[in-house]
Design an enzyme around this catalytic site. Structure first.
Site, PDB file in Angstrom:
ATOM      1  N   ASP A  19       0.833  -1.204   0.000  1.00 23.53           N
ATOM      2  CA  ASP A  19       0.000   0.000   0.000  1.00 23.53           C
ATOM      3  C   ASP A  19       0.868   1.255   0.000  1.00 23.53           C
ATOM      4  OD1 ASP A  19      -1.767  -2.032   0.290  1.00 23.53           O
ATOM      5  OD2 ASP A  19      -2.929  -1.140   1.907  1.00 23.53           O
ATOM      6  N   GLU A 276       1.262  -6.401  -5.153  1.00 22.88           N
ATOM      7  CA  GLU A 276       0.856  -5.505  -6.248  1.00 22.88           C
ATOM      8  C   GLU A 276       2.041  -4.719  -6.835  1.00 22.88           C
ATOM      9  OE1 GLU A 276      -2.821  -3.420  -5.805  1.00 22.88           O
ATOM     10  OE2 GLU A 276      -2.097  -1.667  -6.898  1.00 22.88           O
TER      11      GLU A 276
HETATM   12  O1  TRH Z   1       4.325  -6.117   0.562  1.00 23.10           O
HETATM   13  P1  TRH Z   1       3.332  -6.680  -0.362  1.00 23.10           P
HETATM   14  O2  TRH Z   1       2.921  -8.040  -0.109  1.00 23.10           O
HETATM   15  O3  TRH Z   1       2.087  -5.751  -0.406  1.00 23.10           O
HETATM   16  C1  TRH Z   1       0.791  -6.219  -0.280  1.00 23.10           C
HETATM   17  C2  TRH Z   1       0.032  -6.057  -1.557  1.00 23.10           C
HETATM   18  O4  TRH Z   1       0.216  -4.804  -2.166  1.00 23.10           O
HETATM   19  C3  TRH Z   1      -1.422  -6.327  -1.335  1.00 23.10           C
HETATM   20  O5  TRH Z   1      -2.143  -6.034  -2.511  1.00 23.10           O
HETATM   21  C4  TRH Z   1      -1.922  -5.474  -0.196  1.00 23.10           C
HETATM   22  O6  TRH Z   1      -3.220  -5.761   0.055  1.00 23.10           O
HETATM   23  C5  TRH Z   1      -1.100  -5.788   1.033  1.00 23.10           C
HETATM   24  O7  TRH Z   1       0.240  -5.463   0.771  1.00 23.10           O
HETATM   25  C6  TRH Z   1      -1.552  -5.010   2.250  1.00 23.10           C
HETATM   26  O8  TRH Z   1       3.925  -6.658  -1.870  1.00 23.10           O
HETATM   27  P2  TRH Z   1       4.145  -5.475  -2.911  1.00 23.10           P
HETATM   28  O9  TRH Z   1       2.826  -4.907  -3.332  1.00 23.10           O
HETATM   29  O10 TRH Z   1       5.001  -5.978  -3.953  1.00 23.10           O
HETATM   30  O11 TRH Z   1       4.905  -4.352  -2.100  1.00 23.10           O
HETATM   31  C7  TRH Z   1       6.238  -4.490  -1.723  1.00 23.10           C
HETATM   32  C8  TRH Z   1       6.936  -3.151  -1.802  1.00 23.10           C
HETATM   33  O12 TRH Z   1       8.228  -3.268  -1.238  1.00 23.10           O
HETATM   34  C9  TRH Z   1       7.137  -2.652  -3.236  1.00 23.10           C
HETATM   35  O13 TRH Z   1       6.934  -1.257  -3.280  1.00 23.10           O
HETATM   36  C10 TRH Z   1       8.587  -2.974  -3.515  1.00 23.10           C
HETATM   37  C11 TRH Z   1       9.184  -2.764  -2.154  1.00 23.10           C
HETATM   38  N1  TRH Z   1      10.466  -3.422  -1.909  1.00 23.10           N
HETATM   39  C12 TRH Z   1      11.574  -2.612  -1.711  1.00 23.10           C
HETATM   40  O14 TRH Z   1      11.462  -1.371  -1.783  1.00 23.10           O
HETATM   41  N2  TRH Z   1      12.767  -3.211  -1.440  1.00 23.10           N
HETATM   42  C13 TRH Z   1      12.919  -4.552  -1.392  1.00 23.10           C
HETATM   43  O15 TRH Z   1      14.051  -5.044  -1.153  1.00 23.10           O
HETATM   44  C14 TRH Z   1      11.769  -5.369  -1.605  1.00 23.10           C
HETATM   45  C15 TRH Z   1      11.904  -6.868  -1.559  1.00 23.10           C
HETATM   46  C16 TRH Z   1      10.562  -4.766  -1.858  1.00 23.10           C
END
Ligand code: TRH
Length: 381
Positions: A19, A276
Site C-alpha cells: 500500500d 501488487e
Molecule cells: O508487501 P506486499 O505483499 O504488499 C501487499 C500487496 O500490495 C497487497 O495487494 C496489499 O493488500 C497488502 O500489501 C496489504 O507486496 P508489494 O505490493 O510488492 O509491495 C512491496 C513493496 O516493497 C514494493 O513497493 C517494492 C518494495 N520493496 C523494496 O522497496 N525493497 C525490497 O528489497 C523489496 C523486496 C521490496
C-alpha cells in the site's frame, strides 16, 4: 496568480509494504511530473522508512522528493483539505477531515484508489461515483489496470529509458552487483526472490539445486529469509550470507530502497514477486516473472490470479511458454508442486523473455495511472 493544485493522499501501511509502495511512487510522480503540491498522510512511518531510508520516522512532518510527508495521527488534527483527495485502498479518511471536505464551497474531488486486478468486471466499475449517504460529497472508485478502460499502471516518465540504459550497459550491471556485495558468475540464471513466507520454497530450492544451468538467487532480507533458512537447513540468512547447494547459489542481500529494488529487477533474468507493486515493477523490468498473489480469506485471489494469467498469455501472442508459466504460477500459489513445474518453465524462459518485452512495450503505450488520475480529477463526471 498560478497556485499549484493541492492533493492529499491517505495511506495505511497494513501488514505489508504494497500500500505504501504504491502511494509513495504515486505521490512522487504527481509532485515531480504534474507540478502538484502533494501531502502524503501515513500511519506507520517506520514501515514506510524501509522503502525510503532517507525518511526520518521520528518526524511528524517532513519533505522528501518534493512530497510533504505527514504522520497520520488519531485523532486527526484539523487541516484544510486539498482540492483532490486520494483515499488509498479504502483506508477510511478521518471523520473530521471528511466533515471539513463537506464544508468547502468547492467540494474536493474524492477518489478511492482501488487494488489492481486484471478481472473483467474492473472495467465496468472503474470511475463509478458513490454519493455520501449524509454529506454533499461524492466518492469515485478508481481502478488501476491493464487496459484503456481502467486507470492504468504507475509508470514514471523516465522509467523505460532508464531501464533500457541500464539493461544495455554490461558494466553498469557488474557495478550494480558489486555494490550489493554479490558477484553472480557469468552464464548463471540470475533470479530475485521476494515472496510471502508461506510460499512453497523447499521444493523449488531443491529443483534449483538440481538445475543443469547454475542459478544465482538474490534474496532481499524479509520474513521469507527464515523460511528459506529452514528449508535449506541453514543458519539465519542475512545480507552477505552465501549458501551453495548443488547448482544453486543463494545470496542474502539487504532489503533495498525502492529505486534500488527496481534495479535488482532489471538486473535479473527472472523475478519472483508478490502483492501488487513488485508485481507491476517486474512487468516494467521486461523480464519473466513468477507472481505470488496476496492471499485473501475468501479465496478471491484465485480468480484474480487466473484473470491475470489469461490476460498475460493470450492465445496467439505467446505461442510457447503459456502452459509452462501457468503450471509454475499455480504451483507457486499452492496448486501443484513447484519442483515438477520448474524444469518446463526453465526450458520456456527464452520464449517468456521475448514475451515479457512485448508485454512491457504494449503496456507502456497506455496512459499511466498518475496522468489518468490528473485528467480524471479535472472532470470526474
Ligand atoms: O508487501 P506486499 O505483499 O504488499 C501487499 C500487496 O500490495 C497487497 O495487494 C496489499 O493488500 C497488502 O500489501 C496489504 O507486496 P508489494 O505490493 O510488492 O509491495 C512491496 C513493496 O516493497 C514494493 O513497493 C517494492 C518494495 N520493496 C523494496 O522497496 N525493497 C525490497 O528489497 C523489496 C523486496 C521490496
Amino acid at each position: 496568480m498560478n497556485t499549484r493544485q493541492r492533493w492529499d493522499i491517505f495511506c495505511t501501511v497494513v501488514d505489508n509494504y504494497g500500500d505504501i509502495g504504491v502511494c509513495w511512487r504515486l505521490a512522487r510522480q504527481l509532485a515531480a511530473e504534474h507540478g502538484l503540491t502533494v501531502r502524503l498522510w501515513v500511519d506507520d512511518l517506520e514501515g514506510f522508512a524501509k522503502l525510503a531510508p532517507q525518511l526520518d520516522p521520528q518526524q511528524d512532518q517532513q519533505q522528501l522528493k518534493h512530497v510533504e510527508i505527514w504522520r497520520w495521527r488519531t485523532p486527526f488534527a484539523e487541516t484544510a483539505p486539498a482540492e483532490v483527495v486520494i483515499e488509498a485502498f479504502a483506508c477510511h479518511l478521518p471523520e473530521t477531515y471528511i466533515a471539513t471536505m463537506a464544508a468547502q464551497a468547492t467540494k474536493p474531488v474524492w477518489i478511492n484508489l482501488e487494488y489492481l486486478s486484471a478481472e473483467d468486471w474492473v472495467e465496468d466499475h472503474h470511475s463509478l461515483a458513490s454519493p455520501h449517504p449524509r454529506l454533499p460529497l461524492t466518492k469515485y472508485f478508481y481502478f488501476p489496470g491493464f487496459s484503456l478502460k481502467t486507470g492504468g499502471l504507475i509508470r514514471e516518465a523516465g522509467l523505460i529509458t532508464a531501464r533500457d540504459a541500464f539493461q544495455n550497459n554490461p558494466s553498469a550491471h557488474t557495478e550494480w552487483w558489486r555494490g550489493l556485495g554479490a558477484d553472480p558468475a557469468p552464464n548463471t540464471l540470475k533470479v530475485s526472490l521476494f515472496a510471502y513466507p508461506t510460499a512453497p520454497v523447499a521444493p523449488l530450492l531443491q529443483a534449483w539445486s538440481r538445475s543443469t544451468t547454475p542459478i544465482f538467487c538474490a534474496l532481499p532480507e524479509t520474513p521469507l529469509s527464515a523460511a528459506i533458512a529452514q528449508a535449506l537447513n541453514a543458519d539465519p540468512i542475512r545480507a552477505g550470507t552465501r549458501i551453495v547447494r548443488g547448482n544453486l547459489t543463494l545470496a542474502g542481500i539487504p532489503f533495498l530502497a525502492q529505486e534500488a529494488y527496481d534495479r535488482l529487477l532489471w538486473a535479473c533474468d527472472l523475478n519472483f514477486v508478490r502483492g501488487e507493486d513488485s508485481f507491476v515493477r517486474a512487468q516494467w523490468a521486461a523480464k519473466p516473472l513468477v507472481w505470488q498473489i496476496y492471499p485473501q480469506h475468501d479465496a478471491a485471489h484465485e480468480a484474480k490470479l487466473e484473470a491475470f494469467i489469461t490476460r498475460y498469455t493470450p492465445e496467439g501472442r505467446l505461442r510457447a511458454g503459456a502452459d509452462e508459466l501457468t503450471g509454475l504460477w499455480r504451483a507457486w500459489n499452492g496448486r501443484g508442486d513447484p519442483a515438477d513445474a520448474w524444469p518446463a518453465f526453465a526450458a520456456a524462459l527464452p520464449d517468456l523473455t521475448t514475451h515479457a518485452r512485448h508485454w512491457a512495450v504494449a503496456q507502456s503505450r497506455l496512459p499511466d495511472l498518475a496522468a489518468n488520475l490528473v485528467k480524471f480529477s479535472q472532470n470526474p463526471l
